[in-house]
Design a protein around this motif. Structure first.
Motif, short mmCIF file in Angstrom:
data_model
loop_
_atom_site.label_atom_id
_atom_site.label_comp_id
_atom_site.label_asym_id
_atom_site.label_seq_id
_atom_site.Cartn_x
_atom_site.Cartn_y
_atom_site.Cartn_z
N LEU A 496 0.82 -1.21 0.00
CA LEU A 496 0.00 0.00 0.00
C LEU A 496 0.86 1.26 0.00
N SER A 497 2.18 1.08 0.01
CA SER A 497 3.12 2.21 0.03
C SER A 497 2.80 3.17 1.18
N LEU A 498 2.73 2.61 2.37
CA LEU A 498 2.46 3.42 3.56
C LEU A 498 3.55 4.46 3.75
N GLN A 499 3.14 5.67 4.11
CA GLN A 499 4.08 6.77 4.29
C GLN A 499 3.94 7.36 5.69
N LEU A 517 -0.72 8.32 19.98
CA LEU A 517 -0.30 7.39 18.93
C LEU A 517 0.99 7.90 18.30
N PHE A 518 1.88 6.96 17.93
CA PHE A 518 3.16 7.36 17.34
C PHE A 518 3.60 6.34 16.30
N ASP A 519 4.74 6.62 15.64
CA ASP A 519 5.23 5.79 14.53
C ASP A 519 4.10 5.51 13.53
N LYS A 520 3.40 6.58 13.16
CA LYS A 520 2.21 6.43 12.31
C LYS A 520 2.59 6.44 10.84
N LYS A 521 1.97 5.52 10.10
CA LYS A 521 2.13 5.47 8.65
C LYS A 521 0.74 5.30 8.04
N SER A 522 0.55 5.86 6.84
CA SER A 522 -0.79 5.81 6.27
C SER A 522 -0.75 5.68 4.76
N VAL A 557 -6.08 4.25 5.61
CA VAL A 557 -5.72 3.27 6.63
C VAL A 557 -4.37 3.64 7.24
N PHE A 558 -4.20 3.30 8.52
CA PHE A 558 -3.00 3.65 9.26
C PHE A 558 -2.46 2.42 9.99
N SER A 559 -1.16 2.32 10.06
CA SER A 559 -0.51 1.46 11.04
C SER A 559 0.13 2.40 12.06
N ALA A 560 0.09 2.02 13.34
CA ALA A 560 0.62 2.91 14.38
C ALA A 560 0.97 2.09 15.61
N LEU A 561 1.61 2.76 16.54
CA LEU A 561 1.85 2.21 17.87
C LEU A 561 1.16 3.11 18.88
N GLU A 580 6.96 -3.25 28.20
CA GLU A 580 8.04 -2.75 27.35
C GLU A 580 7.66 -2.70 25.88
N GLN A 581 6.46 -3.19 25.53
CA GLN A 581 6.07 -3.27 24.13
C GLN A 581 4.88 -2.36 23.85
N PRO A 582 5.05 -1.32 23.01
CA PRO A 582 3.88 -0.53 22.61
C PRO A 582 2.83 -1.43 21.95
N THR A 583 1.60 -0.98 21.93
CA THR A 583 0.50 -1.78 21.40
C THR A 583 0.36 -1.56 19.90
N LEU A 584 0.32 -2.66 19.16
CA LEU A 584 0.11 -2.60 17.71
C LEU A 584 -1.29 -2.06 17.44
N THR A 585 -1.39 -1.06 16.59
CA THR A 585 -2.66 -0.36 16.40
C THR A 585 -2.95 -0.17 14.91
N PHE A 586 -4.17 -0.50 14.52
CA PHE A 586 -4.66 -0.26 13.17
C PHE A 586 -5.80 0.75 13.25
N VAL A 587 -5.80 1.70 12.32
CA VAL A 587 -6.89 2.68 12.25
C VAL A 587 -7.36 2.78 10.80
N ALA A 588 -8.67 2.74 10.60
CA ALA A 588 -9.25 3.01 9.29
C ALA A 588 -10.09 4.27 9.43
N ARG A 589 -9.79 5.27 8.59
CA ARG A 589 -10.52 6.54 8.64
C ARG A 589 -11.41 6.66 7.42
N GLN A 590 -12.72 6.77 7.67
CA GLN A 590 -13.68 6.96 6.59
C GLN A 590 -14.09 8.43 6.55
N GLN A 591 -13.76 9.11 5.46
CA GLN A 591 -14.21 10.49 5.29
C GLN A 591 -15.72 10.49 5.08
N GLY A 592 -16.41 11.43 5.72
CA GLY A 592 -17.86 11.45 5.61
C GLY A 592 -18.47 10.37 6.49
#
Length: 739
Positions: A496-499, A517-522, A557-561, A580-592
């Motif tokens: 998905l070429s997350l940035q 949330l940190f280390d975010k890519k989308s 869509v986002f991957s994050a910690l 010692e381990q941040p939590t693996l986090t997925f976020v999906a953002r729907q516009q509208g």
């Protein structure tokens, strides 16, 4: 600072209490002299002391105790009451002129606890315990000019109420659901309350000969319902201000003792079986038990319980149900079993009840021995910490949907039947609704467990969300999973070429929790996606949660910690260091809006040695003559079975996808070359396939299964089945029976 002083005082009083006990046992005056000198100094001080005054006239004034900043922490009472009891004969002789002062100090203490505190939750019981203790060592009412003696304070605990101290009966009526036996707080606090009520049962039995379970019958129901909080790992779920933990076996032991004292054989059998299940050491003699208390107080606070060896330990499946709904604590359970390794379970919760979080319709998922999608916890510094106020208690810390970045303070309405005792079935589903007040959004979450084998199964999650008045900016689907690695790709495996991104932040007038949330890519994409979360296990049998999600226009869509999953940090033998381990986090953002373009996900737990059964998940279009939120899912399994699912936001809408036509909130057709078939009609009136048609005049739930040449069914209302040129009229029944 106050707690330091208080704790030192309590330690000194504990030494004096033990000395009083030794005088009572031995008659040696040196012990009495030690105990009396400490007791006299402290109680004289209490007699002449007044509680501090809050110059701001704030809430703290209604909480403050005689020896502690809160009336629920009057730990000095726990040492002083037995001290006075054992030293009573000595004091009457040696301190005769001070006996009125001692009694006056105790009564002043009890009166302050009655005047201060919180009446409508677990505080009330902690307060009642102190009042009861004081009442039991006072003289009769007639002995005092104000007529406030032992009977007065004991009656206050059982029958009388003030603004800040309710009777045990009033509190039970307020906090317990008479149908389910569930207390209206999160699991951790509920465990405290049921422990306190059963402790009161023991106190009334031993000291007054009164059966409190007859006065407050819901106590027995509450103890019997306690296992409903359990995941298949036999630890409690973790929503609200809770840490997962084991049930307290003492509650079952107390109910056994109560049954023995009052000759209640059925109750004795019921709770002895539960005690043996949750405490296998219960039947052992003290010399063989682990963690036996070694303290002077054990001589007069713990009484030996003799357990009937003829009563066998119970089966966990006798004490939990496949579905369970507690409206007063807004939580809902779905299970397909209680096997620690292979069973699946969903725990959903909202915010009705005390010590709950602002989390909307939140959920936890279980798989392969762990709560793979856990609740975040309560933070490292509890309610006083910014991490609690800004993150752990807020939407983004939970597996839920946040609207416009501002969601807060939800209320849930749910409709499953509470605690049906039915057999575990191949398919279960639930649908919960809730109006999110901050954004004025309607939210609907439909969740299902589909069991595909003894060791396999998957979850379906359909989350619809939209603002009542329109003008939706965005809806954010948050999902957190255990593990150390997360792989987010398109469903076909392509990148998905997350940035890197700085979105998902407080900036933009969103709640503070986003900035945690940190280390975010989308990536912005309308493609279906697949995410794999992996726990790297010490034995290399790595556990994964595989998620497939339907794509939609205007979706990002986002991957994050996110901060570590504090809620799991106290569970022993975890596969990695949780803190010692941040939590693996997925976020999906729907516009509208996200109602007609809902979040649709399929989750499957797997491991290296027990791979998943799903080979692919697709989301075919659904045709309907009526506008609405209509969802189609096709799940291809490796051994050849194909599951087709249709869900609609309106069970009256006729929906068609491929060869399947339904009018239902949720319907599933699973087929493996005609050999292994399942038809499930959930909250609807029609499920039609080329060879089978299920119909009903009223909204119903029907399951039809074909395996090894035999048709079986279960139905909630009368309905009809047409197949092979024949028509069958089905009668209601929750257990699978032959057609």
């Amino acid at each position: 600072t106050g707690n330091i002083i208080q704790s030192i005082n309590v330690e000194i009083l504990g030494i004096a209490r033990d000395a009083a006990f030794l005088w009572w046992m031995t008659g040696e005056k040196k012990y009495a002299d030690l105990a009396a000198s400490v007791f006299d100094t402290y109680m004289t001080g209490i007699y002449y002391r007044n509680v501090p005054k809050d110059l701001n006239h704030g809430h703290q004034q209604t909480l403050v105790g005689m020896s502690s900043f809160e009336v629920i922490h009057e730990d000095a009472v726990n040492a002083l009451v037995p001290l006075y009891d054992f030293l009573y004969d000595y004091l009457k002789t040696d301190k005769a002129d001070k006996m009125d002062i001692y009694a006056g100090a105790f009564k002043k203490w009890a009166d302050n606890i009655i005047d201060n505190g919180v009446p409508h939750n677990n505080w009330n019981l902690m307060q009642a315990r102190y009042i009861m203790s004081i009442g039991m060592i006072l003289e009769s009412d007639a002995s005092y000019p104000d007529k406030k003696g032992g009977e007065y304070y004991i009656d206050y605990v059982l029958n009388r109420s003030s603004i800040r101290q309710w009777s045990l009966k009033q509190l039970a009526d307020y906090g317990y659901d008479a149908e389910t036996g569930i207390w209206a707080e999160c699991p951790g606090y509920s465990q405290v309350v049921v422990g306190d009520y059963t402790d009161m049962v023991t106190i009334f039995d031993r000291n007054l000969g009164m059966d409190l379970t007859e006065e407050i019958p819901v106590i027995k129901k509450a103890v019997a319902a306690d296992p409903q909080y359990l995941f298949p790992d036999c630890m409690t779920m973790g929503f609200g201000d809770t840490h997962p933990g084991k049930l307290n076996p003492a509650i079952f032991a107390r109910m056994v003792a109560n049954a023995q004292k009052h000759g209640k054989k059925d109750q004795e059998r019921q709770f002895t079986a539960m005690l043996k299940l949750f405490d296998p050491d219960a039947s052992k003699p003290a010399t063989e038990k682990k963690n036996v208390r070694v303290a002077v107080t054990s001589f007069f606070s713990d009484k030996p319980l003799v357990i009937d060896d003829k009563i066998p330990a119970g089966d966990i499946n006798d004490y939990v149900t496949p579905t369970f709904y507690a409206p007063n604590a807004s939580w809902l359970v779905q299970r397909n079993g209680m096997d620690k390794r292979h069973s699946l379970m969903i725990a959903q919760n909202a915010s009705e009840g005390n010590h709950m979080h602002a989390n909307g319709i939140s959920m936890e998922l279980y798989g392969k021995g762990y709560r793979l999608a856990p609740d975040g916890g309560i933070g490292l510094t509890l309610y006083s910490g910014l991490d609690y106020l800004e993150y752990y208690s807020q939407f983004p810390a939970h597996n839920t949907v946040c609207v416009d970045g501002i969601s807060s303070y939800p209320v849930m309405k749910s409709n499953p039947e509470a605690g049906m005792k039915v057999d575990y079935q191949p398919v279960s589903y639930s649908e919960v609704f809730f109006r999110e007040p901050e954004s004025q959004a309607d939210q609907n979450r439909m969740m299902s467990i589909v069991t595909t084998g003894e060791k396999n199964g998957y979850y379906v999650d359909i989350f619809r969300s939209r603002k009542v008045e329109g003008g939706d900016k965005m809806h954010d689907y948050f999902y957190h999973n255990m593990g150390q690695t997360m792989n987010l790709t398109a469903a076909d495996g392509s990148s998905l070429s997350l940035q890197p991104t700085e979105e998902l932040a407080f900036a933009g007038a969103h709640i503070y929790a986003y900035s945690y949330l940190f280390d975010k890519k989308s990536a912005e994409t309308s493609k279906d996606i697949k995410t794999t979360f992996t726990i790297q296990m010490p034995d290399e049998d790595n556990i994964s949660m595989n998620m497939w999600m339907k794509g939609a226009p205007e979706r990002k869509v986002f991957s994050a910690l996110s901060p570590m999953t504090e809620g799991l940090s106290r569970i022993p033998d975890m596969p990695y260091a949780i803190k010692e381990q941040p939590t693996l986090t997925f976020v999906a953002r729907q516009q509208g809006e996200a109602w007609n373009r809902p979040f649709v996900a399929v989750y499957e737990p797997s491991s290296v040695k027990e791979p998943g059964c799903i080979s692919s998940v697709t989301f075919p279009e659904v045709e309907s003559g009526v506008a609405g939120s209509h969802v189609g899912i096709c799940i291809q399994q490796k051994e050849g079975r194909v599951d087709r699912i249709i869900s609609s936001d309106d069970a009256g809408h006729l929906c068609k996808s491929g060869e399947m036509t339904v009018q239902a909130a949720y319907a599933l057709w699973g087929n493996k070359q005609g050999d292994d078939c399942i038809f499930f009609l959930g909250g609807g009136t029609l499920l039609k396939t080329p060879h089978v048609e299920i119909s009903s005049l009223t909204v119903t739930d029907v399951m039809l299964v074909y395996k090894e040449g035999v048709w079986k069914y279960a139905a909630s209302t009368p309905c009809k089945v047409r197949m092979n040129g024949k028509e069958y009229n089905l009668l209601p029944g929750h257990d699978l029976r032959k057609l």
